[in-house]
Design a protein around this motif. Sequence first.
Motif, PDB file in Angstrom:
ATOM      1  N   LEU A  81       0.837  -1.300  -0.016  1.00 27.32           N
ATOM      2  CA  LEU A  81      -0.056   0.202  -0.041  1.00 27.32           C
ATOM      3  C   LEU A  81       0.749   1.129  -0.064  1.00 27.32           C
ATOM      4  O   LEU A  81       0.523   2.109  -0.617  1.00 27.32           O
ATOM      5  N   GLY A  82       1.908   1.328   0.722  1.00 28.18           N
ATOM      6  CA  GLY A  82       2.704   2.369   0.832  1.00 28.18           C
ATOM      7  C   GLY A  82       3.618   2.830  -0.315  1.00 28.18           C
ATOM      8  O   GLY A  82       3.702   3.716  -1.107  1.00 28.18           O
ATOM      9  N   GLY A 161      27.301  17.512  13.059  1.00 27.50           N
ATOM     10  CA  GLY A 161      27.382  18.648  13.154  1.00 27.50           C
ATOM     11  C   GLY A 161      26.835  19.524  12.144  1.00 27.50           C
ATOM     12  O   GLY A 161      26.517  20.873  12.162  1.00 27.50           O
ATOM     13  N   GLU A 162      26.464  19.081  10.994  1.00 23.83           N
ATOM     14  CA  GLU A 162      26.059  19.720   9.585  1.00 23.83           C
ATOM     15  C   GLU A 162      24.716  19.220   9.364  1.00 23.83           C
ATOM     16  O   GLU A 162      24.322  18.299   9.254  1.00 23.83           O
ATOM     17  N   THR A 163      23.910  20.356   9.301  1.00 26.41           N
ATOM     18  CA  THR A 163      22.477  20.113   8.848  1.00 26.41           C
ATOM     19  C   THR A 163      22.104  20.082   7.399  1.00 26.41           C
ATOM     20  O   THR A 163      22.549  21.138   6.844  1.00 26.41           O
ATOM     21  N   ARG A 164      21.451  19.304   7.033  1.00 26.89           N
ATOM     22  CA  ARG A 164      20.924  19.117   5.617  1.00 26.89           C
ATOM     23  C   ARG A 164      19.442  18.970   5.658  1.00 26.89           C
ATOM     24  O   ARG A 164      18.743  18.375   6.208  1.00 26.89           O
ATOM     25  N   THR A 165      18.859  19.765   4.564  1.00 25.86           N
ATOM     26  CA  THR A 165      17.516  19.837   4.457  1.00 25.86           C
ATOM     27  C   THR A 165      17.192  18.630   3.664  1.00 25.86           C
ATOM     28  O   THR A 165      17.747  18.352   2.635  1.00 25.86           O
ATOM     29  N   LEU A 166      15.873  18.108   3.901  1.00 23.09           N
ATOM     30  CA  LEU A 166      15.356  16.741   3.132  1.00 23.09           C
ATOM     31  C   LEU A 166      14.626  17.343   1.956  1.00 23.09           C
ATOM     32  O   LEU A 166      14.066  18.651   2.095  1.00 23.09           O
ATOM     33  N   PRO A 167      14.330  16.564   1.228  1.00 28.09           N
ATOM     34  CA  PRO A 167      13.430  16.990  -0.275  1.00 28.09           C
ATOM     35  C   PRO A 167      12.140  17.603   0.216  1.00 28.09           C
ATOM     36  O   PRO A 167      11.673  17.330   1.281  1.00 28.09           O
ATOM     37  N   ASN A 168      11.306  18.111  -0.445  1.00 25.27           N
ATOM     38  CA  ASN A 168      10.163  19.087  -0.205  1.00 25.27           C
ATOM     39  C   ASN A 168       9.267  18.357  -1.482  1.00 25.27           C
ATOM     40  O   ASN A 168       9.599  18.674  -2.516  1.00 25.27           O
ATOM     41  N   PRO A 169       8.116  17.898  -1.313  1.00 19.43           N
ATOM     42  CA  PRO A 169       7.835  17.111   0.068  1.00 19.43           C
ATOM     43  C   PRO A 169       8.525  16.250   0.677  1.00 19.43           C
ATOM     44  O   PRO A 169       9.153  15.228  -0.027  1.00 19.43           O
ATOM     45  N   PHE A 170       8.289  15.851   2.036  1.00 17.47           N
ATOM     46  CA  PHE A 170       8.794  14.786   2.442  1.00 17.47           C
ATOM     47  C   PHE A 170       7.924  14.018   3.544  1.00 17.47           C
ATOM     48  O   PHE A 170       7.264  14.608   4.351  1.00 17.47           O
ATOM     49  N   THR A 171       7.666  12.639   3.058  1.00 12.43           N
ATOM     50  CA  THR A 171       6.600  11.947   3.828  1.00 12.43           C
ATOM     51  C   THR A 171       7.329  10.528   4.321  1.00 12.43           C
ATOM     52  O   THR A 171       7.920  10.061   3.401  1.00 12.43           O
ATOM     53  N   VAL A 172       7.156  10.264   5.663  1.00 10.89           N
ATOM     54  CA  VAL A 172       7.508   8.787   6.027  1.00 10.89           C
ATOM     55  C   VAL A 172       6.208   8.036   6.273  1.00 10.89           C
ATOM     56  O   VAL A 172       5.335   8.225   6.751  1.00 10.89           O
ATOM     57  N   ILE A 173       6.222   7.012   5.618  1.00 11.09           N
ATOM     58  CA  ILE A 173       5.370   5.810   5.632  1.00 11.09           C
ATOM     59  C   ILE A 173       5.896   4.804   6.227  1.00 11.09           C
ATOM     60  O   ILE A 173       6.709   4.071   5.729  1.00 11.09           O
ATOM     61  N   ALA A 174       5.468   4.225   7.614  1.00 14.99           N
ATOM     62  CA  ALA A 174       6.339   3.313   8.376  1.00 14.99           C
ATOM     63  C   ALA A 174       5.096   2.330   8.567  1.00 14.99           C
ATOM     64  O   ALA A 174       4.041   2.601   8.795  1.00 14.99           O
ATOM     65  N   THR A 175       5.907   1.053   8.514  1.00 18.23           N
ATOM     66  CA  THR A 175       4.931   0.169   9.102  1.00 18.23           C
ATOM     67  C   THR A 175       5.498  -0.818  10.140  1.00 18.23           C
ATOM     68  O   THR A 175       6.777  -0.875  10.425  1.00 18.23           O
ATOM     69  N   GLN A 176       4.792  -1.533  11.030  1.00 17.93           N
ATOM     70  CA  GLN A 176       5.188  -2.262  12.210  1.00 17.93           C
ATOM     71  C   GLN A 176       3.972  -3.568  12.233  1.00 17.93           C
ATOM     72  O   GLN A 176       3.141  -3.125  12.129  1.00 17.93           O
TER      73      GLN A 176
END
Length: 330
Positions: A81-82, A161-176
């Motif tokens: 599904l994801g 120590g270095e911050t990096r921006t994630l892609p836009n848009p950004f969505t996590v679909i997690a399963t457990q």
Amino acid sequence: MTDTGTPHSDPDPENVQAAAPADGPAPLSVSDAATLTDRIIENVEEVIVGQHDAIEHILVAMLARGHLLLEDVPGVGKTVLGRAVATSVDCSFKRVQFTPDLLPSDVTGVNVFNQKTREFEFRSGPIFANVVLGDEINRAPPKTQAALLEAMAEEQVTVDGETRTLPNPFTVIATQNDVEPGRTYDLPMAEIDRFMKKLRLGYPDEDAETALLQRVAGDHPIDSLDPVATLDDLRGARATVANVTLSEPVRRYVSRLATHTRDEATLGVSPRGAIALVRAAQARAVLDGRDYVIPDDVQTEAPSVWSHRIDADRAGLAVVEAALEAVPVE
């Protein structure tokens, strides 16, 4: 190629609304955004049978800038599904199989020393994608799970120590999986609270399962699934959702519901949970073809947005349902 645009800014706290980014696509009309979601749903249903409501919930989370947790027994189609939703949008997609030996750097990325240049170079991990599917997330130890916290909350990761921006848009679909508890790790509440929604798929009924068996008798239909929306379509629909009108009476209704859960549970809904609910309600309004939120949108979204955030003697869903019944719409 992975997109590295800047994420949407936070909504105005007074109106819980936000304009589209200055360098991003203009918002779609509400009707166009609703048509887009219908098109994605129809495409996903080429693969997934009998899960129309679950597909809608995933799209609500994506349009409302949230993340989704799918929990159920093995084999009911969580991963497929994801993947089908992600495939329906022409965007970058990465899958991470969470295992007990998975390290945080396996998710976020790592700095590697380049012998030729004599400098460290960053090799990005799978978290750098528009849609990240975290499969069986509760099989990884808490240290690795924690690698997702900054990404899910702030759409960025910090490595050495270095911050990096994630892609836009950004969505996590997690399963457990909710079986084999002795071989899994409980998700910390801080992480659970960062998932906008938590869903259970359940077993299909006889007709749905019969149709499913017919579809997968040969090649799996997901192997031939094509995108029906572009990345800019999704960004435009997100901007539409962010601009949906959220009136003061509706905001007060959400606040009273949240207060009721805090009075009835050891750990009630946090302000983050209240924000998640109004954003989900805005997305639900767009799916229904409206540019304003009504109490019905709040009531439709509350169970999936709030139930997993509540720690009480009884189930979180029961607390949410009691709040919806007890708190009047004014």
